[in-house]
Write a protein that holds these residues in place. Sequence first.
Motif, PDB file in Angstrom:
ATOM      1  N   GLY A 112       0.810  -1.212   0.000  1.00 42.41           N
ATOM      2  CA  GLY A 112       0.000   0.000   0.000  1.00 42.41           C
ATOM      3  C   GLY A 112       0.842   1.261   0.000  1.00 42.41           C
ATOM      4  N   GLN A 113       0.149   2.341   0.225  1.00 46.02           N
ATOM      5  CA  GLN A 113       0.704   3.687   0.052  1.00 46.02           C
ATOM      6  C   GLN A 113       1.332   4.195   1.345  1.00 46.02           C
ATOM      7  OE1 GLN A 113       0.215   5.610  -2.865  1.00 46.02           O
ATOM      8  NE2 GLN A 113       1.555   7.072  -1.849  1.00 46.02           N
ATOM      9  N   ALA A 114       2.495   4.810   1.214  1.00 41.06           N
ATOM     10  CA  ALA A 114       3.146   5.385   2.399  1.00 41.06           C
ATOM     11  C   ALA A 114       2.751   6.847   2.595  1.00 41.06           C
ATOM     12  CB  ALA A 114       4.664   5.268   2.278  1.00 41.06           C
ATOM     13  N   ALA A 115       3.145   7.390   3.710  1.00 41.89           N
ATOM     14  CA  ALA A 115       2.729   8.724   4.114  1.00 41.89           C
ATOM     15  C   ALA A 115       3.299   9.837   3.244  1.00 41.89           C
ATOM     16  CB  ALA A 115       3.129   8.963   5.571  1.00 41.89           C
ATOM     17  N   ASP A 116       4.309   9.553   2.478  1.00 46.03           N
ATOM     18  CA  ASP A 116       4.861  10.609   1.630  1.00 46.03           C
ATOM     19  C   ASP A 116       4.057  10.782   0.348  1.00 46.03           C
ATOM     20  OD1 ASP A 116       5.488   8.369   0.186  1.00 46.03           O
ATOM     21  OD2 ASP A 116       7.649   8.736   0.108  1.00 46.03           O
ATOM     22  N   GLY A 117       3.038   9.947   0.145  1.00 48.38           N
ATOM     23  CA  GLY A 117       2.175  10.100  -1.021  1.00 48.38           C
ATOM     24  C   GLY A 117       2.782   9.583  -2.313  1.00 48.38           C
ATOM     25  N   ARG A 118       3.946   9.013  -2.264  1.00 46.08           N
ATOM     26  CA  ARG A 118       4.543   8.517  -3.507  1.00 46.08           C
ATOM     27  C   ARG A 118       5.099   7.106  -3.388  1.00 46.08           C
ATOM     28  NH1 ARG A 118       9.244  12.649  -4.754  1.00 46.08           N
ATOM     29  NH2 ARG A 118       9.918  11.062  -6.218  1.00 46.08           N
ATOM     30  N   THR A 119       5.513   6.730  -2.205  1.00 47.52           N
ATOM     31  CA  THR A 119       6.102   5.408  -2.025  1.00 47.52           C
ATOM     32  C   THR A 119       5.005   4.351  -1.901  1.00 47.52           C
ATOM     33  OG1 THR A 119       7.978   6.383  -0.863  1.00 47.52           O
ATOM     34  CG2 THR A 119       7.555   4.029  -0.477  1.00 47.52           C
ATOM     35  N   ARG A 120       5.186   3.242  -2.630  1.00 47.51           N
ATOM     36  CA  ARG A 120       4.281   2.091  -2.411  1.00 47.51           C
ATOM     37  C   ARG A 120       5.102   0.974  -1.776  1.00 47.51           C
ATOM     38  NH1 ARG A 120      -0.643   2.668  -3.909  1.00 47.51           N
ATOM     39  NH2 ARG A 120      -1.026   0.511  -3.347  1.00 47.51           N
ATOM     40  N   PHE A 121       4.704   0.620  -0.562  1.00 43.39           N
ATOM     41  CA  PHE A 121       5.428  -0.390   0.202  1.00 43.39           C
ATOM     42  C   PHE A 121       5.455  -1.741  -0.500  1.00 43.39           C
ATOM     43  CE2 PHE A 121       3.974   2.120   4.061  1.00 43.39           C
ATOM     44  CZ  PHE A 121       5.230   2.476   4.499  1.00 43.39           C
ATOM     45  N   GLU A 122       6.584  -2.419  -0.389  1.00 46.20           N
ATOM     46  CA  GLU A 122       6.660  -3.836  -0.764  1.00 46.20           C
ATOM     47  C   GLU A 122       7.395  -4.585   0.346  1.00 46.20           C
ATOM     48  OE1 GLU A 122       8.309  -4.753  -4.608  1.00 46.20           O
ATOM     49  OE2 GLU A 122       7.502  -2.885  -5.434  1.00 46.20           O
ATOM     50  N   LEU A 123       7.213  -5.877   0.368  1.00 44.00           N
ATOM     51  CA  LEU A 123       7.927  -6.702   1.343  1.00 44.00           C
ATOM     52  C   LEU A 123       8.926  -7.583   0.601  1.00 44.00           C
ATOM     53  CD1 LEU A 123       8.027  -7.514   4.420  1.00 44.00           C
ATOM     54  CD2 LEU A 123       6.662  -9.491   3.750  1.00 44.00           C
ATOM     55  N   ALA A 124      10.184  -7.504   0.987  1.00 38.67           N
ATOM     56  CA  ALA A 124      11.195  -8.394   0.390  1.00 38.67           C
ATOM     57  C   ALA A 124      11.419  -9.538   1.362  1.00 38.67           C
ATOM     58  CB  ALA A 124      12.488  -7.634   0.151  1.00 38.67           C
ATOM     59  N   ASP A 125      11.300 -10.733   0.844  1.00 36.26           N
ATOM     60  CA  ASP A 125      11.276 -11.902   1.724  1.00 36.26           C
ATOM     61  C   ASP A 125      12.621 -12.243   2.343  1.00 36.26           C
ATOM     62  OD1 ASP A 125       8.963 -12.954   2.419  1.00 36.26           O
ATOM     63  OD2 ASP A 125       9.242 -14.859   1.346  1.00 36.26           O
ATOM     64  N   ARG A 126      13.664 -11.802   1.730  1.00 30.87           N
ATOM     65  CA  ARG A 126      14.975 -12.106   2.274  1.00 30.87           C
ATOM     66  C   ARG A 126      15.937 -10.971   1.929  1.00 30.87           C
ATOM     67  NH1 ARG A 126      17.196 -16.717   1.255  1.00 30.87           N
ATOM     68  NH2 ARG A 126      15.279 -17.916   1.052  1.00 30.87           N
ATOM     69  N   PRO A 127      16.909 -10.743   2.772  1.00 31.23           N
ATOM     70  CA  PRO A 127      17.902  -9.702   2.496  1.00 31.23           C
ATOM     71  C   PRO A 127      18.772 -10.105   1.311  1.00 31.23           C
ATOM     72  CG  PRO A 127      18.172 -10.620   4.724  1.00 31.23           C
ATOM     73  CD  PRO A 127      17.129 -11.422   4.052  1.00 31.23           C
ATOM     74  N   GLU A 128      19.209  -9.108   0.574  1.00 33.38           N
ATOM     75  CA  GLU A 128      20.170  -9.356  -0.492  1.00 33.38           C
ATOM     76  C   GLU A 128      21.407  -8.519  -0.238  1.00 33.38           C
ATOM     77  OE1 GLU A 128      19.219  -9.391  -4.910  1.00 33.38           O
ATOM     78  OE2 GLU A 128      17.278  -9.017  -3.955  1.00 33.38           O
ATOM     79  N   ALA A 129      22.564  -9.071  -0.560  1.00 37.86           N
ATOM     80  CA  ALA A 129      23.799  -8.311  -0.458  1.00 37.86           C
ATOM     81  C   ALA A 129      24.042  -7.623  -1.795  1.00 37.86           C
ATOM     82  CB  ALA A 129      24.959  -9.238  -0.119  1.00 37.86           C
ATOM     83  N   HIS A 130      24.141  -6.311  -1.770  1.00 40.63           N
ATOM     84  CA  HIS A 130      24.434  -5.566  -2.988  1.00 40.63           C
ATOM     85  C   HIS A 130      25.887  -5.112  -3.019  1.00 40.63           C
ATOM     86  CE1 HIS A 130      20.104  -5.530  -3.612  1.00 40.63           C
ATOM     87  NE2 HIS A 130      19.981  -5.126  -2.364  1.00 40.63           N
ATOM     88  N   GLY A 131      26.620  -5.447  -1.986  1.00 41.95           N
ATOM     89  CA  GLY A 131      28.042  -5.091  -1.952  1.00 41.95           C
ATOM     90  C   GLY A 131      28.854  -6.352  -1.784  1.00 41.95           C
TER      91      GLY A 131
END
Lengths: 285, 285, 285, 285, 285, 285
Positions: free
Chosen positions: B238-257
């Motif tokens: 759904g929608q976050a309080a900033d009026g632009r972000t739509r929340f998602e849930l990521a099931d597991r952490p990913e390493a980007h570094g």
Amino acid sequence: MFVHTQDLQFEAKPEAPDAEYANRLQEVLGGKWGEMTVAMQYLYQGWNCRLPGKYKDLLLSTGTEELAHVEMLCTMIARLLESAPLSAQEAAQQDNPMLAAVFGGSNPQHSIVNGGGGYPYDSNGVPWSAAFITSSGNLLADFHLNATAEMQGRLQVARLYNMTDDRGVKDLLKFLLARDHLHQMQWLAAVEELESDGLGGIPVPEAFPVEEQHQEYANKVIKFSDGNAIGEGRWASGQAADGRTRFELADRPEAHGERPVLPPGDPRLYGTPPQTATTGAHSTV
Amino acid sequence: MFVHTQDLQFEAKPEAPDAEYANRLQEVLGGKWGEMTVAMQYLYQGWNCRLPGKYKDLLLSTGTEELAHVEMLCTMIARLLESAPLSAQEAAQQDNPMLAAVFGGSNPQHSIVNGGGGYPYDSNGVPWSAAFITSSGNLLADFHLNATAEMQGRLQVARLYNMTDDRGVKDLLKFLLARDHLHQMQWLAAVEELESDGLGGIPVPEAFPVEEQHQEYANKVIKFSDGNAIGEGRWASGQAADGRTRFELADRPEAHGERPVLPPGDPRLYGTPPQTATTGAHSTV
Amino acid sequence: MFVHTQDLQFEAKPEAPDAEYANRLQEVLGGKWGEMTVAMQYLYQGWNCRLPGKYKDLLLSTGTEELAHVEMLCTMIARLLESAPLSAQEAAQQDNPMLAAVFGGSNPQHSIVNGGGGYPYDSNGVPWSAAFITSSGNLLADFHLNATAEMQGRLQVARLYNMTDDRGVKDLLKFLLARDHLHQMQWLAAVEELESDGLGGIPVPEAFPVEEQHQEYANKVIKFSDGNAIGEGRWASGQAADGRTRFELADRPEAHGERPVLPPGDPRLYGTPPQTATTGAHSTV
Amino acid sequence: MFVHTQDLQFEAKPEAPDAEYANRLQEVLGGKWGEMTVAMQYLYQGWNCRLPGKYKDLLLSTGTEELAHVEMLCTMIARLLESAPLSAQEAAQQDNPMLAAVFGGSNPQHSIVNGGGGYPYDSNGVPWSAAFITSSGNLLADFHLNATAEMQGRLQVARLYNMTDDRGVKDLLKFLLARDHLHQMQWLAAVEELESDGLGGIPVPEAFPVEEQHQEYANKVIKFSDGNAIGEGRWASGQAADGRTRFELADRPEAHGERPVLPPGDPRLYGTPPQTATTGAHSTV
Amino acid sequence: MFVHTQDLQFEAKPEAPDAEYANRLQEVLGGKWGEMTVAMQYLYQGWNCRLPGKYKDLLLSTGTEELAHVEMLCTMIARLLESAPLSAQEAAQQDNPMLAAVFGGSNPQHSIVNGGGGYPYDSNGVPWSAAFITSSGNLLADFHLNATAEMQGRLQVARLYNMTDDRGVKDLLKFLLARDHLHQMQWLAAVEELESDGLGGIPVPEAFPVEEQHQEYANKVIKFSDGNAIGEGRWASGQAADGRTRFELADRPEAHGERPVLPPGDPRLYGTPPQTATTGAHSTV
Amino acid sequence: MFVHTQDLQFEAKPEAPDAEYANRLQEVLGGKWGEMTVAMQYLYQGWNCRLPGKYKDLLLSTGTEELAHVEMLCTMIARLLESAPLSAQEAAQQDNPMLAAVFGGSNPQHSIVNGGGGYPYDSNGVPWSAAFITSSGNLLADFHLNATAEMQGRLQVARLYNMTDDRGVKDLLKFLLARDHLHQMQWLAAVEELESDGLGGIPVPEAFPVEEQHQEYANKVIKFSDGNAIGEGRWASGQAADGRTRFELADRPEAHGERPVLPPGDPRLYGTPPQTATTGAHSTV
């Protein structure tokens, strides 16, 4: 229980060393509103949470993520500390006019104590203190505080973003800015969820019966300073967020208590006025 | 500039002395979320406020009021400390079975150091620290923090209310509960006012261009802990309080570094691995 | 009881003033591992030592020597602070390009607060804290700690040696390096002596009956992080220093406890979830 | 990067609440030698470690385990705080004679601030400080310190074991005693491994050339206190652990430096003796 | 350089153990005005003293004596800690009704951390801090402070004298009371001597030319609070101690400065009001 | 209760910004002897004062004035922080050679944390602590301390006066110098008044019967250090300020107590020497 992987959540490589900026970064690692604070605050709130389920899960999950941010900042700082001049003499020998400024602003403990590594201290070398975290047991109070912590934290990261041109550093900060943005949203959403679940509302603690408080003092903003514009804001009239209070502005403070006169203290404590010494004054019983 | 009147804002007289409770009250006087904190926080925010007008006036006015709360609590504590037993022997002599508990829980500095007076320390005798206050220069961040401070503060007062039967003490607490209620409302109203004045919004700092941050990381709540209920809250979709972000849930952490490998440090700092000592290793230049 | 002679244990005269280096030296005077720490740690261990004889004598003797090191460092710092520029303007006027770096890295309290003298603070101006010392009553634990303190201390002195070319300063540091070398040896010898006197062994405290502890958890190094090289060290197999433990490596952590569910707290503390308010909720009894 | 599972590493359930003991347990959670210290110390040492491989892996793995110990202690404390009396009156009402002692020794912040939860503070309510950890970059110095930390920590756990009869509490302590035992062994093994890998030896830092120090002061234990037994220990004669120093005992201290006479300070700092005021004394340039 | 003798300056043997009183004594050992403070304050003032001779000798001599007081108090505390009950259960088992009070008021670190010894902490378990000492370089300011320190210290010892009946403890306190009495006299004599030597007078620093200060504000005591009796003291009229100021009383405060309006801050710091974001706002140069 | 007016007590406008000097000014705002200290010290002494009338009125009045000094310094600091370079790069770009020194000496928290404002911290960025204030209940001790605080404070302001050429800054300092001069006079006058009112004399506390103390130790200044000039001062012979003590000089310290031998501790605390483990050693009762 935690498991660790050595891969970083995001890349943490500067283009070049900068011992002065390494010190600045300490603020968001070990300062009052740095990553140590949010990591520990969310984990302790999670461990102490007496309500199993989504709130507890969110706290423990976010706290665990913040540990990864601690790790990235420490790594970045260790890299920024490469090749730092060890003395004013050394700084002055090189050809770069900026080095005196960098040397003067660097943190002597980074080399003398840490041998070129980061630590959980702020940008003035004051150690992180557990007094920076709060876990009150009241989730509404704590989620508001968590949102606040993300605001102060993101504000500092944004300022630090404007204090460097290093693209590697900026890249990490862009990641942190994004996560802090999300976390602000997340805690505000958690506040809403709590309220819609009926688990707490404004004022905190809602469970305290307002009729017990002195209600006649609960709606007047009082003018204790002589700035007249105080009357121009939303807090001076109209409806408050609790849905029951109607703001008023009181033009001047009133004293509802009298001038205190304290009773004389125990003479054995030798406060002024001293009592005439009695033979018993210097023995306990 | 301040002017002082010795009349109290509200009455501060206990029915009877209670040295143990006197120590408990220290928490809301000199603890992290006590009256010293809000007084100093609002005043420093007011003095540093670069925007003249209603916000500055509100800060200075409320900070000045909080000084009166500091005064009432100190007065109450001084009165609760009357007639305190000076030793375990003395406590044990009297007929009241509760006195051992009171003696054990009282603060020895109240008599040894202060001669029967209050001080800006918490309920464990740790001195108030200026690290408890924040004045960031960003009013939206600070007003959220101020609302938070009132929530934590009122929560503690409400708990203290349940820890005594003394009607005089409860009377003062009822007053403080009402003012803290109002101040929660007031700072939340100030948040709204700032936003409607266009002076700052969510996320803080709004002035930082969000397109600069790594937007792809700004909407996913990531599951770092194995509690599955994390997916049940408003922050998971759904929608976050900033009026632009739509929340998602990521099931597991990913390493980007990647896994960091730090370069060897300066051998003159004697980190491990030690470099083979060169003749220059122990002189600066 | 102590007697003082004003002659120094070793000479403490720099070739020339250097306000920045004066600040660096503060680390080994008043930092966590500085001379204040070892002086006070050994003296308190000595005073609290319940075993009369050689160990107590060694502690008191070494602690007393360390006071002389405190004295020499304070004297050196006072001399290094001569002729320091009092302002950026003054620093910039002179012809020496290094002065800006020196000024930027100097400690403002050295002139504003101390009027040109040393004090027991670290190189970031944080005051020495008694929390830096430990006197546990268990000599084996404390002698290991004392050896450790000399290692950290000598490491810092060696680094500082590489941060100056001043022959007077280096001369004093050479003396301190030698004494710290000796003191490392001495405390390691005291560890051996304790063990050969049968007054304590590994693990500390040896007097605790190991069959009381959960022995099944006392030999496995567990891999909580994904670095595989952990299996290559002496801690992964073979005999441990206590002569009875045989190391094993456990490839992954195991949970031996269950997911905790805390009982609801006292409703009078207003934790979440709030209990339905009862009439008794806001009075103590 | 970390991942969290909510199952505990070991069970943490007391037989019964005990608010006083809950406070005692704070020492090994948030005190100088508690689990917060070892968790953070090992992680920071690991992140700052410039030598990839087995040592870094061991540090990160052990630090991650210690976070699980922090979690268990916080959980245990939260459970011990159930049903705590909120006031001396309440404590006195019940039939158990021990309750006054328990009430007097309990921590008021546990209820007023935390609402019945643990926090990273010691058993006197002093917040954990990052000054408790050291990450020097020199692994030999740090591994010795880590062994020391496990010794002091296990010693405290063993003492706490003797301060309760609660079988649930004792069960957790038996687990911690075993792990601390292992960790003592592990760090001592790591010290050996470092030395056999040629990465550092005694004295620390070995890389500093001993011929640079004033060798003539590196072998004499000096008698600064009048206890004659100092001559009876291994430190008074024979071979030291570095394989080159032969201990000697010096019967009395000698001054190798002269009585210091400091030059007069800058008159603009108004030290005593004051200089005769010149017109220039009160302006900078 | 110091030499130590193990004989005590005065006897330090209590008649009987008392763990609660042991904790109270910590105040005058490691509290703000305790023996650690005066010992360190006088020694640092002596080491930093730039005027050789009688003042420096007095400072170093008195500082050295205070170390002996530290030693006696630590010894007394270690003796008072004998046989302390280790738990509430143990305290409740015995027949003495006072034991619950003693247990509740005792310091858990005395047994858990120190194993029955004293340490430089105050009576609430807060560590001694070097921030408690001052060595300003101006002897007049410092001698006044030293007299003050003896006053606060003796006051606390006198209070502690009334908190016990133990003749052994009282005997030590009688000695300390006498020495603190003498030291008050001594520092006041040193103030006089300095003035008669022409080395400093009132106001401090006398060397600052008073005509440089705004003299028109140097004689009026201003009534900022509404207590009218302020006009009845010596400070309201007549001659001041500097021999030139004639006191006056100003009935009300006057503002000599205007209402401050701060300029808008740097937009890159995101203070409120936010500037319209420019493309340059998020890069340094 | 306080009322605030936004007009300043005195003007606080610098001629030009100077971020380095802004940091120096923090010392007299939030340092140990800064305006926060005197404001809070006098107010707490006033609130705790058990003697109504002129002394209480003076305390509350002066404490209230000091709040205005806090305000002026914070305002001045906020103005000095205008246009500060945000990075070494920025500082190096400009044409002024002094900027590197200024940048190196500036406080990173001023921009990262405060967004260009002052805060109650000292010139090394260490937060103000309530441990800096004392309110003992004994007015004579406290008035001496207050005079001392004004001496140390004025000394620091006078030094700061010599560290700048900015006429606006100097103008404010001239005002503070004058007020601190007056306040020195005022507290010394209050000391005299107390004595002439018979409310306390030398030694403090006068009410303690001197015949209770060990009088034989109350007149000898003892030579613990080998500086012979100690015999040349007023403290070595003649009459002391209490009108009864006649000073003597003792040439050498004497031990009046014996060498302490502490009894063995409780074996359950595992001090050295360890007791032979008994079956009861590891359970409480």
